[in-house]
Scaffold this active site. Structure first.
Site, PDB file in Angstrom:
ATOM      1  N   TYR A  53      32.775  44.562 -38.804  1.00 35.21           N
ATOM      2  CA  TYR A  53      32.718  43.096 -38.743  1.00 35.21           C
ATOM      3  C   TYR A  53      31.417  42.540 -39.325  1.00 35.21           C
ATOM      4  O   TYR A  53      31.414  41.420 -39.847  1.00 35.21           O
ATOM      5  CB  TYR A  53      32.970  42.602 -37.316  1.00 35.21           C
ATOM      6  N   GLN A  86      44.809  31.643 -39.108  1.00 36.72           N
ATOM      7  CA  GLN A  86      44.671  33.026 -38.638  1.00 36.72           C
ATOM      8  C   GLN A  86      43.354  33.599 -39.122  1.00 36.72           C
ATOM      9  O   GLN A  86      42.984  34.713 -38.758  1.00 36.72           O
ATOM     10  CB  GLN A  86      45.816  33.875 -39.199  1.00 36.72           C
ATOM     11  N   ASN A  87      42.657  32.843 -39.975  1.00 43.32           N
ATOM     12  CA  ASN A  87      41.443  33.380 -40.605  1.00 43.32           C
ATOM     13  C   ASN A  87      40.258  33.332 -39.656  1.00 43.32           C
ATOM     14  O   ASN A  87      40.102  32.387 -38.884  1.00 43.32           O
ATOM     15  CB  ASN A  87      41.129  32.602 -41.886  1.00 43.32           C
ATOM     16  N   HIS A 104      42.937  33.816 -34.413  1.00 41.58           N
ATOM     17  CA  HIS A 104      42.456  35.200 -34.310  1.00 41.58           C
ATOM     18  C   HIS A 104      40.938  35.288 -34.154  1.00 41.58           C
ATOM     19  O   HIS A 104      40.350  36.330 -34.403  1.00 41.58           O
ATOM     20  CB  HIS A 104      42.924  36.001 -35.538  1.00 41.58           C
ATOM     21  N   GLY A 170      49.370  30.737 -47.689  1.00 43.34           N
ATOM     22  CA  GLY A 170      48.723  32.042 -47.828  1.00 43.34           C
ATOM     23  C   GLY A 170      48.790  32.975 -46.639  1.00 43.34           C
ATOM     24  O   GLY A 170      47.777  33.571 -46.269  1.00 43.34           O
ATOM     25  N   THR A 171      49.975  33.123 -46.069  1.00 47.67           N
ATOM     26  CA  THR A 171      50.117  34.152 -45.028  1.00 47.67           C
ATOM     27  C   THR A 171      51.401  34.936 -45.269  1.00 47.67           C
ATOM     28  O   THR A 171      52.427  34.359 -45.620  1.00 47.67           O
ATOM     29  CB  THR A 171      50.106  33.571 -43.599  1.00 47.67           C
ATOM     30  N   SER A 172      51.318  36.248 -45.068  1.00 44.02           N
ATOM     31  CA  SER A 172      52.503  37.089 -45.281  1.00 44.02           C
ATOM     32  C   SER A 172      53.488  36.964 -44.122  1.00 44.02           C
ATOM     33  O   SER A 172      54.585  37.507 -44.182  1.00 44.02           O
ATOM     34  CB  SER A 172      52.071  38.550 -45.441  1.00 44.02           C
TER      35      SER A 172
HETATM   36  P1  OAD Z   1      47.994  38.994 -45.318  1.00 44.81           P
HETATM   37  O1  OAD Z   1      47.013  39.814 -46.092  1.00 44.81           O
HETATM   38  O2  OAD Z   1      49.029  39.704 -44.536  1.00 44.81           O
HETATM   39  O3  OAD Z   1      48.779  38.015 -46.308  1.00 44.81           O
HETATM   40  C1  OAD Z   1      48.085  37.243 -47.257  1.00 44.81           C
HETATM   41  C2  OAD Z   1      49.069  36.366 -47.975  1.00 44.81           C
HETATM   42  O4  OAD Z   1      48.332  35.589 -48.913  1.00 44.81           O
HETATM   43  C3  OAD Z   1      50.146  37.131 -48.758  1.00 44.81           C
HETATM   44  O5  OAD Z   1      51.417  36.549 -48.508  1.00 44.81           O
HETATM   45  C4  OAD Z   1      49.727  36.910 -50.207  1.00 44.81           C
HETATM   46  O6  OAD Z   1      50.850  36.827 -51.087  1.00 44.81           O
HETATM   47  C5  OAD Z   1      49.037  35.568 -50.135  1.00 44.81           C
HETATM   48  N1  OAD Z   1      48.056  35.293 -51.187  1.00 44.81           N
HETATM   49  C6  OAD Z   1      47.319  36.145 -51.926  1.00 44.81           C
HETATM   50  N2  OAD Z   1      46.519  35.490 -52.778  1.00 44.81           N
HETATM   51  C7  OAD Z   1      46.753  34.156 -52.565  1.00 44.81           C
HETATM   52  C8  OAD Z   1      46.237  32.953 -53.111  1.00 44.81           C
HETATM   53  N3  OAD Z   1      45.309  32.962 -54.057  1.00 44.81           N
HETATM   54  N4  OAD Z   1      46.714  31.776 -52.648  1.00 44.81           N
HETATM   55  C9  OAD Z   1      47.654  31.740 -51.669  1.00 44.81           C
HETATM   56  N5  OAD Z   1      48.175  32.852 -51.117  1.00 44.81           N
HETATM   57  C10 OAD Z   1      47.736  34.041 -51.555  1.00 44.81           C
HETATM   58  O7  OAD Z   1      47.145  37.980 -44.429  1.00 44.81           O
HETATM   59  P2  OAD Z   1      47.598  37.142 -43.137  1.00 44.81           P
HETATM   60  O8  OAD Z   1      49.039  36.774 -43.215  1.00 44.81           O
HETATM   61  O9  OAD Z   1      46.612  36.065 -42.971  1.00 44.81           O
HETATM   62  O10 OAD Z   1      44.565  39.613 -38.094  1.00 44.81           O
HETATM   63  O11 OAD Z   1      47.388  38.233 -42.023  1.00 44.81           O
HETATM   64  C11 OAD Z   1      47.585  37.899 -40.690  1.00 44.81           C
HETATM   65  C12 OAD Z   1      46.640  38.693 -39.817  1.00 44.81           C
HETATM   66  O12 OAD Z   1      46.734  40.081 -40.143  1.00 44.81           O
HETATM   67  C13 OAD Z   1      45.179  38.386 -40.019  1.00 44.81           C
HETATM   68  O13 OAD Z   1      44.766  37.233 -39.327  1.00 44.81           O
HETATM   69  C14 OAD Z   1      44.504  39.613 -39.523  1.00 44.81           C
HETATM   70  C15 OAD Z   1      45.403  40.650 -40.143  1.00 44.81           C
HETATM   71  O14 OAD Z   1      45.449  41.879 -39.561  1.00 44.81           O
HETATM   72  C16 OAD Z   1      43.513  40.088 -37.401  1.00 44.81           C
HETATM   73  O15 OAD Z   1      42.521  40.556 -37.898  1.00 44.81           O
HETATM   74  C17 OAD Z   1      43.692  39.961 -35.928  1.00 44.81           C
END
Ligand code: OAD
Length: 236
Positions: A53, A86-87, A104, A170-172
């Site tokens: 971290y 979630q960031n 988170h 921007g979240t998967s």
């Molecule tokens: P992910 O890494 O799972 O997903 C990121 C998303 O962003 C994907 O759908 C990409 O296609 C998209 N992406 C990439 N580049 C981009 C851009 N320039 N503009 C827009 N979108 C873009 O991340 P999260 O969904 O945020 O939790 O992950 C959720 C949680 O998983 C996080 O908060 C973290 C992680 O483990 C903890 O640490 C507790």
């Protein structure tokens, strides 16, 4: 003013140079989630977790909000905006958003490892072994790890269920319970999803997918969709 809820993930900060978690250059390709972000890892090797971290923190310190964060902040001029993220970075706040709920946790905070209510704002200072809370036990990052409760989840569900417009950037949508938030949005409201990659969302009505990066998709959202929605109020 209409209530606009913006739900963001790592993708909104990708163009600020902060790595996402999944995908070919994602953080979890390099690290095992359970070694860096779990209570088990903390129990086994707290030094390693703190190092993980502290590195994330250095990366956030060096990053700047991008156009997408800035435009989300500017939406407050026309809407009652709530950001749910979630960031763990503080880029929404640094861009000027005044209502940000971190699901988170937040990298600029530490907390007691024995009392989750003892939270300290420490900015970009590192947390190291031997840094203790006022009860005399080791401080940890104020981050929600895998397997832990998400304390702000109920509040987030409530915000989404009262929204007039719901935007996801921007979240998967892989991590629960956060990924389930979309199901709390009223069926009849407009929903928008901005992501350059395919995202599987089933059974969601009134959803428009803007398949672009955040800095391209957010201007499209505003100019092609939100302005039209507000035209009759002459709000833009
Ligand atoms: P992910 O890494 O799972 O997903 C990121 C998303 O962003 C994907 O759908 C990409 O296609 C998209 N992406 C990439 N580049 C981009 C851009 N320039 N503009 C827009 N979108 C873009 O991340 P999260 O969904 O945020 O939790 O992950 C959720 C949680 O998983 C996080 O908060 C973290 C992680 O483990 C903890 O640490 C507790």
């Amino acid at each position: 003013m209409k209530k606009l809820v913006v739900f963001t993930g790592a993708g909104i900060s990708a163009e600020s140079g902060i790595r996402t978690f999944r995908g070919s250059d994602g953080l979890w390709e390099e690290y095992n989630i359970m070694d860096g972000a779990s209570p088990e890892a903390w129990a086994k090797d707290p030094k390693l977790v703190l190092e993980f971290y502290n590195k994330r923190k250095a990366q956030v310190k060096g990053a700047q909000p991008n156009l997408a964060h800035q435009l989300v902040a500017q939406l407050e001029e026309k809407f009652e905006v709530k950001v749910i993220t979630q960031n763990i970075d503080d880029l929404h706040e640094r861009a000027g958003s005044t209502n940000v709920l971190h699901l988170h946790g937040l990298i600029t905070q530490s907390r007691s490892s024995v009392d989750e209510n003892l939270i300290y704002t420490i900015g970009f200072d590192e947390i190291n072994l031997g840094d203790n809370c006022e009860k005399g036990t080791q401080l940890r990052p104020n981050i929600v790890w895998f397997g832990e409760e998400v304390p702000n989840m109920d509040k987030a569900c409530e915000l989404v269920s009262c929204a007039d417009i719901f935007v996801i950037i921007g979240t998967s949508l892989n991590v629960h319970p956060a990924a389930g938030l979309i199901h709390h949005a009223p069926t009849n409201i407009k929903k928008y999803l901005i992501d350059p990659n395919e995202i599987k969302v089933n059974d969601i009505e009134n959803l428009t997918f803007i398949r672009e990066k955040a800095t391209v998709g957010t201007p499209i959202l505003i100019n092609q969709h939100l302005k039209v929605l507000l035209q009759k109020d002459n709000a833009f």
